[in-house]
Design a protein around this motif. Sequence first.
Motif: not given
Lengths: 113, 114
Positions: A30-32, A49, A93, A34, A100-101, A51, A95-98, A46
Amino acid sequence: GNSVTQMEGPVTLSEEAFLTINCTYTATGYPSLFWYVQYPGEGLQLLLKATKADDKGSNKGFEATYRKETTSFHLEKGSVQVSDSAVYFCALPSGAGSYQLTFGKGTKLSVIP
Amino acid sequence: DGGITQSPKYLFRKEGQNVTLSCEQNLNHDAMYWYRQDPGQGLRLIYYSQIVNDFQKGDIAEGYSVSREKKESFPLTVTSAQKNPTAFYLCASSTGGGAQQTQYFGPGTRLLVL
Protein backbone atom coordinates in the motif's frame (compact mmCIF):
# COMPACT_ATOMS: atom_id res chain seq x y z
CA GLY A 1 6.88 -2.92 -10.47
CA ASN A 2 3.95 -0.69 -9.63
CA SER A 3 2.03 0.96 -12.44
CA VAL A 4 -0.64 3.60 -12.98
CA THR A 5 -3.23 4.15 -15.70
CA GLN A 6 -4.62 7.62 -16.06
CA MET A 7 -7.40 9.06 -18.19
CA GLU A 8 -5.56 10.85 -20.99
CA GLY A 9 -7.91 13.58 -22.13
CA PRO A 10 -7.70 16.38 -23.07
CA VAL A 11 -10.64 17.45 -20.96
CA THR A 12 -12.49 20.69 -21.64
CA LEU A 13 -15.01 21.96 -19.09
CA SER A 14 -16.99 25.10 -18.53
CA GLU A 15 -16.32 27.12 -15.41
CA GLU A 16 -18.13 25.74 -12.33
CA ALA A 17 -18.49 22.26 -13.86
CA PHE A 18 -17.67 19.09 -11.91
CA LEU A 19 -14.32 17.47 -12.62
CA THR A 20 -13.29 13.83 -12.42
CA ILE A 21 -9.96 12.53 -13.71
CA ASN A 22 -9.67 8.76 -13.40
CA CYS A 23 -6.55 7.02 -12.10
CA THR A 24 -6.18 3.32 -11.38
CA TYR A 25 -3.09 1.59 -10.10
CA THR A 26 -1.47 -1.79 -9.57
CA ALA A 27 0.88 -2.05 -6.64
CA THR A 28 2.53 -4.38 -4.19
CA GLY A 29 1.52 -3.40 -0.71
CA TYR A 30 0.00 0.00 0.00
CA PRO A 31 2.28 2.74 -1.24
CA SER A 32 1.45 6.43 -1.07
CA LEU A 33 -0.51 7.82 -4.02
CA PHE A 34 -0.08 11.31 -5.45
CA TRP A 35 -1.64 13.87 -7.73
CA TYR A 36 0.70 16.48 -9.18
CA VAL A 37 -0.32 19.55 -11.20
CA GLN A 38 1.71 21.32 -13.87
CA TYR A 39 0.69 24.81 -14.97
CA PRO A 40 1.88 25.98 -18.40
CA GLY A 41 5.64 26.47 -18.54
CA GLU A 42 6.17 25.46 -14.91
CA GLY A 43 7.42 22.50 -12.90
CA LEU A 44 5.24 19.99 -11.11
CA GLN A 45 3.55 20.92 -7.86
CA LEU A 46 2.32 18.36 -5.39
CA LEU A 47 -1.45 18.82 -5.34
CA LEU A 48 -2.42 16.16 -2.82
CA LYS A 49 -1.45 12.75 -1.53
CA ALA A 50 -2.83 9.82 0.43
CA THR A 51 -0.64 7.48 2.41
CA LYS A 52 -2.94 4.54 3.16
CA ALA A 53 -6.17 2.87 2.13
CA ASP A 54 -9.35 4.95 2.67
CA ASP A 55 -7.30 8.12 3.18
CA LYS A 56 -8.66 11.21 1.46
CA GLY A 57 -6.18 13.76 0.21
CA SER A 58 -7.46 17.29 -0.36
CA ASN A 59 -6.12 20.67 -1.40
CA LYS A 60 -7.48 23.78 -3.15
CA GLY A 61 -10.92 22.17 -3.48
CA PHE A 62 -9.52 19.02 -5.11
CA GLU A 63 -10.03 15.63 -3.47
CA ALA A 64 -8.96 12.05 -4.09
CA THR A 65 -9.68 8.94 -2.02
CA TYR A 66 -7.33 5.94 -1.83
CA ARG A 67 -9.66 3.05 -2.76
CA LYS A 68 -8.10 -0.34 -2.13
CA GLU A 69 -11.15 -2.30 -3.37
CA THR A 70 -11.18 -0.67 -6.78
CA THR A 71 -7.42 0.20 -6.86
CA SER A 72 -8.35 3.74 -7.77
CA PHE A 73 -7.36 7.30 -6.82
CA HIS A 74 -9.66 9.47 -8.90
CA LEU A 75 -9.22 13.25 -8.72
CA GLU A 76 -12.39 15.31 -8.22
CA LYS A 77 -13.37 18.94 -7.85
CA GLY A 78 -16.88 20.18 -7.44
CA SER A 79 -16.57 23.48 -9.30
CA VAL A 80 -13.60 24.16 -11.55
CA GLN A 81 -12.22 27.61 -12.33
CA VAL A 82 -10.30 28.94 -15.30
CA SER A 83 -7.20 29.01 -13.09
CA ASP A 84 -7.40 25.20 -12.74
CA SER A 85 -6.39 24.81 -16.40
CA ALA A 86 -3.24 22.66 -16.23
CA VAL A 87 -1.92 19.13 -16.73
CA TYR A 88 -2.61 16.69 -13.90
CA PHE A 89 -0.42 13.64 -13.20
CA CYS A 90 -1.23 10.63 -11.04
CA ALA A 91 1.83 8.93 -9.51
CA LEU A 92 3.05 6.30 -7.05
CA PRO A 93 6.40 4.82 -5.97
CA SER A 94 7.68 2.30 -8.52
CA GLY A 95 8.15 -0.42 -5.90
CA ALA A 96 8.88 -1.20 -2.29
CA GLY A 97 12.17 0.45 -1.39
CA SER A 98 12.36 2.15 -4.80
CA TYR A 99 13.47 5.74 -5.20
CA GLN A 100 11.54 6.08 -8.45
CA LEU A 101 8.05 7.40 -8.95
CA THR A 102 5.90 6.01 -11.73
CA PHE A 103 3.79 8.70 -13.39
CA GLY A 104 0.69 8.54 -15.49
CA LYS A 105 0.87 10.23 -18.90
CA GLY A 106 -0.96 13.30 -17.68
CA THR A 107 -4.41 14.75 -18.33
CA LYS A 108 -4.66 18.22 -19.80
CA LEU A 109 -7.58 20.17 -18.39
CA SER A 110 -8.86 23.33 -20.05
CA VAL A 111 -11.56 25.35 -18.30
CA ILE A 112 -13.43 27.88 -20.40
CA PRO A 113 -15.34 30.87 -18.99
CA ASP B 1 11.19 29.64 2.29
CA GLY B 2 12.41 26.15 1.61
CA GLY B 3 12.37 24.90 -1.93
CA ILE B 4 14.16 23.80 -5.06
CA THR B 5 15.73 26.22 -7.50
CA GLN B 6 16.79 25.43 -11.03
CA SER B 7 18.84 27.63 -13.32
CA PRO B 8 18.80 28.83 -15.95
CA LYS B 9 15.12 28.89 -16.94
CA TYR B 10 16.11 28.59 -20.63
CA LEU B 11 19.35 27.17 -21.99
CA PHE B 12 20.62 26.98 -25.53
CA ARG B 13 23.08 24.35 -26.70
CA LYS B 14 25.18 24.37 -29.82
CA GLU B 15 26.09 21.20 -31.66
CA GLY B 16 28.90 19.29 -29.93
CA GLN B 17 28.65 21.34 -26.75
CA ASN B 18 28.21 20.11 -23.20
CA VAL B 19 25.86 22.13 -21.01
CA THR B 20 25.21 21.95 -17.28
CA LEU B 21 21.86 22.48 -15.57
CA SER B 22 21.87 23.59 -11.97
CA CYS B 23 19.64 22.26 -9.20
CA GLU B 24 19.82 23.42 -5.58
CA GLN B 25 17.56 22.54 -2.65
CA ASN B 26 17.37 23.87 0.89
CA LEU B 27 14.85 21.32 2.14
CA ASN B 28 17.57 19.21 3.78
CA HIS B 29 16.51 16.27 1.62
CA ASP B 30 18.86 13.35 1.16
CA ALA B 31 17.59 12.21 -2.24
CA MET B 32 17.58 14.17 -5.48
CA TYR B 33 16.38 13.36 -9.00
CA TRP B 34 16.52 14.51 -12.60
CA TYR B 35 13.60 13.95 -14.99
CA ARG B 36 13.12 14.71 -18.65
CA GLN B 37 9.74 15.76 -20.04
CA ASP B 38 8.97 15.84 -23.75
CA PRO B 39 5.90 17.63 -25.17
CA GLY B 40 2.68 15.78 -24.45
CA GLN B 41 4.48 13.05 -22.55
CA GLY B 42 5.00 12.02 -18.98
CA LEU B 43 8.22 12.17 -17.02
CA ARG B 44 11.21 9.90 -17.53
CA LEU B 45 13.89 9.47 -14.89
CA ILE B 46 17.46 10.29 -15.97
CA TYR B 47 19.49 9.91 -12.74
CA TYR B 48 18.88 9.93 -9.04
CA SER B 49 21.01 10.24 -5.94
CA GLN B 50 20.10 8.75 -2.58
CA ILE B 51 22.93 10.42 -0.70
CA VAL B 52 26.00 12.59 -1.20
CA ASN B 53 28.70 11.06 -3.43
CA ASP B 54 26.35 8.38 -4.72
CA PHE B 55 24.03 8.28 -7.74
CA GLN B 56 22.29 5.72 -9.93
CA LYS B 57 21.14 5.66 -13.54
CA GLY B 58 17.47 5.95 -14.29
CA ASP B 59 15.64 4.84 -17.40
CA ILE B 60 17.32 7.21 -19.90
CA ALA B 61 20.82 7.99 -18.56
CA GLU B 62 22.69 7.73 -21.88
CA GLY B 63 24.18 11.07 -22.92
CA TYR B 64 23.86 12.58 -19.44
CA SER B 65 26.12 12.81 -16.39
CA VAL B 66 25.65 14.01 -12.81
CA SER B 67 27.59 14.66 -9.64
CA ARG B 68 26.56 14.92 -5.99
CA GLU B 69 29.35 16.56 -4.05
CA LYS B 70 27.06 18.47 -1.69
CA LYS B 71 23.74 17.55 -0.17
CA GLU B 72 22.13 20.71 -1.53
CA SER B 73 23.30 20.41 -5.13
CA PHE B 74 22.75 17.91 -7.97
CA PRO B 75 23.91 19.36 -11.32
CA LEU B 76 23.08 17.60 -14.58
CA THR B 77 25.39 17.76 -17.60
CA VAL B 78 23.91 17.14 -21.02
CA THR B 79 26.80 15.88 -23.12
CA SER B 80 27.33 16.00 -26.86
CA ALA B 81 26.49 12.28 -26.89
CA GLN B 82 22.84 13.15 -26.21
CA LYS B 83 21.56 13.49 -29.77
CA ASN B 84 18.10 14.78 -28.97
CA PRO B 85 18.48 17.02 -25.91
CA THR B 86 15.61 19.42 -26.59
CA ALA B 87 13.24 18.93 -23.65
CA PHE B 88 12.05 20.32 -20.33
CA TYR B 89 14.26 19.15 -17.46
CA LEU B 90 12.89 18.84 -13.95
CA CYS B 91 14.81 18.39 -10.74
CA ALA B 92 13.18 16.92 -7.63
CA SER B 93 14.09 15.97 -4.09
CA SER B 94 12.72 13.80 -1.30
CA THR B 95 13.61 12.81 2.25
CA GLY B 96 14.15 9.21 1.15
CA GLY B 97 12.75 6.44 -0.99
CA GLY B 98 10.29 3.62 -0.62
CA ALA B 99 6.54 3.39 -0.43
CA GLN B 100 6.03 6.54 1.65
CA GLN B 101 8.35 8.96 -0.14
CA THR B 102 7.13 12.33 -1.40
CA GLN B 103 9.02 14.08 -4.18
CA TYR B 104 9.01 17.87 -4.57
CA PHE B 105 9.89 19.52 -7.85
CA GLY B 106 11.71 22.61 -9.03
CA PRO B 107 10.46 25.03 -11.71
CA GLY B 108 12.35 23.35 -14.56
CA THR B 109 14.88 24.29 -17.24
CA ARG B 110 13.97 24.28 -20.91
CA LEU B 111 16.87 23.20 -23.11
CA LEU B 112 16.87 24.14 -26.78
CA VAL B 113 19.36 23.24 -29.49
CA LEU B 114 20.63 25.99 -31.79
